[in-house]
Structure formats: C-alpha cells, structure tokens
Design a protein around this motif. Structure first.
Motif, PDB file in Angstrom:
ATOM      1  N   HIS A  69       0.833  -1.212   0.000  1.00 39.95           N
ATOM      2  CA  HIS A  69       0.000   0.000   0.000  1.00 39.95           C
ATOM      3  C   HIS A  69       0.859   1.250   0.000  1.00 39.95           C
ATOM      4  O   HIS A  69       1.966   1.260   0.555  1.00 39.95           O
ATOM      5  CB  HIS A  69      -0.964   0.007   1.194  1.00 39.95           C
ATOM      6  N   ASP A 102       6.416   2.053   6.690  1.00 38.94           N
ATOM      7  CA  ASP A 102       5.091   1.415   6.481  1.00 38.94           C
ATOM      8  C   ASP A 102       4.344   2.138   5.376  1.00 38.94           C
ATOM      9  O   ASP A 102       3.610   3.075   5.660  1.00 38.94           O
ATOM     10  CB  ASP A 102       4.320   1.428   7.795  1.00 38.94           C
ATOM     11  N   MET A 103       4.438   1.695   4.135  1.00 37.01           N
ATOM     12  CA  MET A 103       5.389   0.763   3.592  1.00 37.01           C
ATOM     13  C   MET A 103       5.814   1.175   2.178  1.00 37.01           C
ATOM     14  O   MET A 103       5.884   0.384   1.274  1.00 37.01           O
ATOM     15  CB  MET A 103       4.839  -0.674   3.597  1.00 37.01           C
ATOM     16  N   GLU A 136      -5.154   0.805   2.879  1.00 33.45           N
ATOM     17  CA  GLU A 136      -4.835  -0.262   3.830  1.00 33.45           C
ATOM     18  C   GLU A 136      -4.971   0.278   5.238  1.00 33.45           C
ATOM     19  O   GLU A 136      -5.422  -0.411   6.137  1.00 33.45           O
ATOM     20  CB  GLU A 136      -3.419  -0.785   3.585  1.00 33.45           C
ATOM     21  N   GLU A 137      -4.569   1.536   5.410  1.00 34.33           N
ATOM     22  CA  GLU A 137      -4.576   2.132   6.756  1.00 34.33           C
ATOM     23  C   GLU A 137      -5.978   2.598   7.161  1.00 34.33           C
ATOM     24  O   GLU A 137      -6.222   2.897   8.319  1.00 34.33           O
ATOM     25  CB  GLU A 137      -3.604   3.319   6.808  1.00 34.33           C
ATOM     26  N   GLU A 165       4.678  -5.748   3.759  1.00 36.20           N
ATOM     27  CA  GLU A 165       4.568  -4.994   5.024  1.00 36.20           C
ATOM     28  C   GLU A 165       5.825  -5.216   5.870  1.00 36.20           C
ATOM     29  O   GLU A 165       6.458  -6.272   5.788  1.00 36.20           O
ATOM     30  CB  GLU A 165       3.360  -5.488   5.834  1.00 36.20           C
TER      31      GLU A 165
HETATM   32 ZN   LIG Z   1       1.276  -1.084   6.380  1.00 37.55          ZN
END
Ligand SMILES: [Zn+2]
Length: 381
Positions: A69, A102-103, A136-137, A165
C-alpha cells in the motif's frame, strides 16, 4: 534503466498520500512501471485509488503476486518531527518521513526488484502481478478487496503472493509472517434495576454480574497455542457505568472485550463462547445480558512449504539470518488474499511505524530490494 529503491522511496514519501488521498504516489508508480514494460490499470472504487500492474501474459500459468500500500497514516503535529514528514530527507543513513517504513520502502523495493528482474527477459509462461492499494490504513473496504474483485472479473490470478509490510522486529531478516491471528471485538451490556444504594435489596445491581463475567472470561485460557500460533488472548478494555452518583445503583453497565484468536477458533466459535457466558450470567444474577460482536478478521495460515522456504532462503542468502516463521502481530491485507492463493509477508523492520520521525535504514531498503530480486529469480528459475 535500473531503479534505485532508495530514491523511489524518497519520491513516494514526497507524495502526501494520507488515506484516502492518492497524493501522486500511484501516478508515479504507474509511470515508472509503464516505462519498464508493465501494463498498468487504475482500479478505483469508493473514492479510493488502487493500481494493478502486470508483466507477462494475462492468465499466465505461473504468476508471482506482490501486494502493498502507498497510503499512510496522518503525520501528527509536523512540528514534532525532526524533518518534514513528507520531505523524504536522508540523514545518517536513515530515510525519514511518513510511510518510510510502512510501507513505501517495501513498494519501492519490490518495484525496483521486479523491473530489474524483467530487464532483457521474455515473460514466457510467467507473469508478475502488482496489486498496490491506497486503502490499507483506512477501512480497507475499497483497497485490496477492490483489487481482488476486479482481478477475479478480469481473469487475473496470482499463483502466490508476497505482502511487503514491515515484518522484522529490529533488523532486516529476523522475521517473516506466514499467517495472522483473527481479531474480534465484543460489546457486553448488562441491565439490572436502578435504585438507592442504601436499599440495595430494592435494586438489581448489574455491577457484580459484570464483574463475574469479566473475571470468568479473563481467567479461563482459550487454548495453549497450536503448531504455528501462540495462545489466543482475551483482553477486556473498558468497563463503564457512566454513573456520577455515589448513592445510586446504576441500571446498566457496559464492557468491551478484544479477542485475538488462533487457528483453533473462528469468529463464530469465539462469539458462541462469549454468548454462552453472558447467558449463564443472566441466569445466575437474574439480569439481562446482551452481546454485540464484530469480527475484524479470521485467523489464517499458509503452512510452511515450498513458497515460505523459497522466501526464507532468499532472506538467508542476502542477510545471513534465518527468519522466524511467525503468526504474531495485528491484521494485514493478507487476510483478504489468503482466500486466493498462498500468501507470505516479508519486509523491513517496523519499529517506527505510525510514529513521529518514522524512518527506514537506507542500506536495509537496498538489501530488501535485493532479497525481492532473489525471490523473483528463484521463483521463475
Ligand atoms: Zn502497512
């Protein structure tokens, strides 16, 4: 042209892609990958931007998938950072910025590895598929899920998938993830009858009932762990009445529990267990006991085998470290991919994820790209 994974990470960090903003990150990757001969498609859904890229033929029998992501969590107060959180500044061997660990580094390392791998090579019956999400977050509703839905419709399938990740506690190479525990939240409400605390016999106090419920559930282990998982855990995180008075027995008390469960359980079996305990308490205390549940993800595992061995070998060859095959930590998008193909996670160390002054070590980003390259070379050998 070879791609420098460190420079690409810095360029991505400079894209302010706080979920759900695309921030230019996917546009940048689209152009880099298109230049290298990949076919790119934007898969946007529900206000979220995602990117799918393929090298090789659609429906190739042997395809290597990568998932990552580019969206990031908010930086917090920029004044607390030693550098601009979207500056991509390199200092003392560290690349600073939101998403450095991240990431965006994982995505950049994989893109660099994939481009290096395909250089001067004919795809044959193999394909490399990149499924890169911008959600994703956040809710993760229109991210990897949207990509997988689209891929199923288009006949794009991954034989295996690597999620980039961060997986290592401190140093690159220490740990890869072959599964994750499931997670469930439960909200209990116990109702009695309100009354004067000087005359408790005229009320029905829900607090002792909740105390017993909390105690029983907290003191009975769910299991002792399984072949690849630690023991499941259950943690109460709130108990509330919201009662400001000292002379009133409240009518209601609420409590919240979080359960992280291994492959000996399912969301349904944990729910049944919680509900049975609530029913028992209702019987014993004459109260009403309700439970509401949300399962955030089921537990899953890709049992150790050829794919995990290939990834572990590449890590060992590059770092000299034998990675632990772990199922620890929170959830990731691997929980969606596991229904499609074997999935393994490997990436940088994640100490500073979501923190002020998030960073990745420059030499580890370069080493991660070399590990991904070794994985691709070995998979297609
Ligand atoms: Zn992540």
């Amino acid at each position: 042209m070879p791609i420098d994974p460190v420079a690409l990470t810095a360029d991505l960090v400079r894209c302010p892609s706080v979920t759900p903003a695309e921030g230019g990150a996917l546009v940048l990757l689209d152009s880099v990958l298109t230049d290298a001969g990949f076919t790119c498609t934007r898969v946007d859904r529900g206000g979220v931007a995602n990117l799918f890229a393929r090298w090789g033929a659609k429906g190739a029998p042997r395809s290597f998938g990568f998932n990552g992501h580019t969206d990031v969590v908010p930086p917090g107060d920029p004044a607390l950072w030693r550098t601009d959180p979207f500056g991509g500044t390199i200092r003392d061997g560290r690349l600073y910025g939101r998403g450095a660990a991240d990431m965006k580094s994982g995505v950049a390392a994989f893109v660099a590895a994939a481009v290096a791998h395909v250089q001067g090579r004919a795809p044959g019956d193999g394909a490399i598929l990149l499924a890169i999400t911008g959600d994703e977050e956040g809710e993760a509703e229109h991210g990897t899920r949207a990509l997988l839905d689209w891929m199923a419709r288009e006949g794009e399938a991954m034989s295996v998938c690597l999620v980039g990740e961060p997986t290592c506690p401190d140093t690159l190479g220490q740990m890869m993830k072959i599964g994750r525990r499931g997670s469930l939240n439960g909200w209990f409400t116990i109702r009695g009858r309100q009354g004067h605390s000087a005359y408790p016999e005229r009320a029905l106090n829900p607090l002792p009932a909740m105390a017993r419920l909390v105690d029983r559930l907290s003191s009975a282990p769910l299991d002792q762990g399984s072949a690849h998982f630690d023991a499941s855990t259950l943690a109460f995180v709130t108990v509330d009445t919201g009662n400001p008075a000292t002379n009133v027995i409240p009518s209601e008390v609420r409590a919240t529990v979080n359960v992280r469960f291994n492959d000996l359980h399912s969301g349904a079996s944990i729910t049944a267990r919680l509900r049975a305990e609530a029913d028992r308490i209702a019987q014993e205390f004459g109260v009403e006991a309700d439970l509401r549940v949300k399962v955030s993800g089921e537990s899953f595992i890709t049992p150790p085998g050829d794919f995990s061995a290939l990834v572990a070998q590449a890590v060992r060859d590059e770092t000299g470290i034998d990675p632990v095959l772990s199922t620890s930590g929170g959830t990731s998008d691997a929980r969606f991919i596991r229904a499609h193909c074997p999935v393994v996670e490997f990436g940088l160390s994640g100490q500073t994820m979501h923190q002020i002054d998030e960073y990745a070590k420059v030499d580890e980003i370069a080493a991660l790209a070399r590990i991904y390259r070794r994985i691709l070379d070995a998979w297609f050998a």
